[in-house]
Each structure stands twice: as structure tokens, then as C-alpha cells.
Scaffold this motif. Structure first.
Motif, PDB file in Angstrom:
ATOM      1  N   UNK A   1       0.530  12.314  -1.053  1.00  0.00           N
ATOM      2  CA  UNK A   1       0.782  12.464  -2.487  1.00  0.00           C
ATOM      3  C   UNK A   1       1.979  11.626  -2.944  1.00  0.00           C
ATOM      4  N   UNK A   2       2.893  11.347  -2.052  1.00  0.00           N
ATOM      5  CA  UNK A   2       4.067  10.536  -2.397  1.00  0.00           C
ATOM      6  C   UNK A   2       3.695   9.088  -2.722  1.00  0.00           C
ATOM      7  N   UNK A   3       2.511   8.664  -2.318  1.00  0.00           N
ATOM      8  CA  UNK A   3       2.066   7.294  -2.576  1.00  0.00           C
ATOM      9  C   UNK A   3       1.300   7.172  -3.895  1.00  0.00           C
ATOM     10  N   UNK A   4       1.063   8.288  -4.557  1.00  0.00           N
ATOM     11  CA  UNK A   4       0.268   8.265  -5.783  1.00  0.00           C
ATOM     12  C   UNK A   4       0.919   7.469  -6.908  1.00  0.00           C
ATOM     13  N   UNK A   5       2.250   7.409  -6.959  1.00  0.00           N
ATOM     14  CA  UNK A   5       2.913   6.589  -7.986  1.00  0.00           C
ATOM     15  C   UNK A   5       2.518   5.128  -7.837  1.00  0.00           C
ATOM     16  N   UNK A   6       2.402   4.685  -6.611  1.00  0.00           N
ATOM     17  CA  UNK A   6       1.991   3.304  -6.363  1.00  0.00           C
ATOM     18  C   UNK A   6       0.551   3.092  -6.819  1.00  0.00           C
ATOM     19  N   UNK A   7      -0.310   4.029  -6.494  1.00  0.00           N
ATOM     20  CA  UNK A   7      -1.709   3.930  -6.921  1.00  0.00           C
ATOM     21  C   UNK A   7      -1.787   3.938  -8.445  1.00  0.00           C
ATOM     22  N   UNK A   8      -0.989   4.745  -9.100  1.00  0.00           N
ATOM     23  CA  UNK A   8      -0.984   4.763 -10.566  1.00  0.00           C
ATOM     24  C   UNK A   8      -0.539   3.413 -11.126  1.00  0.00           C
TER      25      UNK A   8
END
Length: 179
Positions: free
Chosen positions: A127-134
Motif C-alpha cells: 500500500x505504501x507504493x500506491x502514491x507512485x501508482x497514482x
């Protein structure tokens, strides 16, 4: 039907974790009979966008003389684009963001691409990588017909090679095979 696959590796480290996942995706895509190429951004000279709009006055040709024009032509020719970055401070690295900003020169021409994203981080929490995906989703939402098809999360990878033997390596190969 064979597809033209372009993989953009933004890893600043040779054989870094995100770059290793790119290689697995590349192998899968080629094994499935697709034309596939990887661009390693570290080896390219890409200047920051000047926001001068010279490209809009020059029919999509940027005023800067660097490697971006060549990359944009490959970007336009591809059916499938894979964008891979290590996650730094919970976002994409500067190399990837610079490339994204420079796609502006061909804004009216970029469309109808299948998009895949590869992200790696030392953090073990996906979930910590979701900012990158966004961040990637923000980019793709600006263009017509850029369709997200898959994401590979390479978590728990700090040192070069930590990703080897992980589930993400198999996922990258299989996703490449399935384009």
C-alpha cells in the motif's frame, strides 16, 4: 498478433531491482513472439521540460536537442508501454518524472496504448507504493486511450538484486508473456 512493446526503465542503478523486473517482462514479451525493447533512462540524456511551448509552435518538435525525440518516436510506435521506477520517498524517481513531463511535446499524438507499471521499494507494505501508482495514473489520465493493464509490485527490495527469487520476478515474466 505480435505487439510492439516498449519498456522504460528509470532505475538509476545498473541491474537495480526495477530494472531486473524490466528484463523479466522483456523476456516474457519476446518469448510470446512480441517485438520488445527496453530503454534504460540512465543511458539517455533527457533535459527537463522548459514549459516554453516551443513544441506546440513547432508541430510537436521540442526545441531541446537531447535523446527525448528518439524516445517519443518509439513511444508513439509502441502498442504496449511499460514504465518502471524505483520508489523514492513514496513517489517515482526524477528520471521517470522528467520523461513524463517531456511527453508533452507529442500530447496530441499519444493515444491508445496498453500501460503496465513496475514499482520497487525497500518498504514491504504494498500500500505504501500506491502514491507512485497514482502518479502514473495521473499521467495516463491526461491522454486518450491509455489503458492500465497491470502492475508489478516489487516490495522489500533495498539492495541491488534483492528482488531476485521474489514472486515479482515470476509476475513480470508472466505479465510480459501475456501482453
Amino acid at each position: 498478433m505480435s505487439k510492439n512493446v516498449l519498456i522504460i526503465s528509470a532505475s538509476p542503478r545498473k541491474h537495480g531491482n526495477s530494472d531486473l523486473l524490466c528484463d523479466r517482462f522483456l523476456k516474457g514479451a519476446r518469448d510470446a513472439g512480441n517485438e520488445a525493447e527496453k530503454i534504460f533512462l540512465r543511458d539517455k540524456k533527457i533535459n527537463f521540460c522548459l514549459a516554453c511551448d516551443g513544441c506546440k509552435r513547432n508541430g510537436g518538435k521540442c526545441v531541446q536537442k537531447d535523446d527525448m525525440a528518439e524516445i517519443l518516436e518509439k513511444f508513439l510506435a509502441a502498442d504496449v508501454i511499460v514504465m518502471a521506477t524505483p520508489v523514492y520517498f513514496y513517489t517515482m524517481d526524477a528520471q521517470m518524472k522528467t520523461l513524463i513531463d517531456r511527453t508533452y511535446a507529442k500530447f496530441s499524438e499519444i493515444s491508445n496504448k496498453d500501460m503496465y507499471f513496475i514499482v520497487t521499494a525497500a518498504d514491504t507494505n504494498r500500500e505504501s507504493l500506491e502514491r507512485t501508482i497514482e502518479g502514473f495514473r495521473g499521467f495516463t489520465s491526461c491522454y486518450s486511450g491509455l489503458s492500465e493493464k497491470g502492475i508489478i509490485y516489487g516490495t522489500g527490495a533495498w539492495n541491488i538484486g534483492d528482488i531476485k527469487g521474489s514472486k515479482a520476478m515470476d509476475e513480470a515474466y508472466e505479465m510480459g508473456k501475456g501482453v
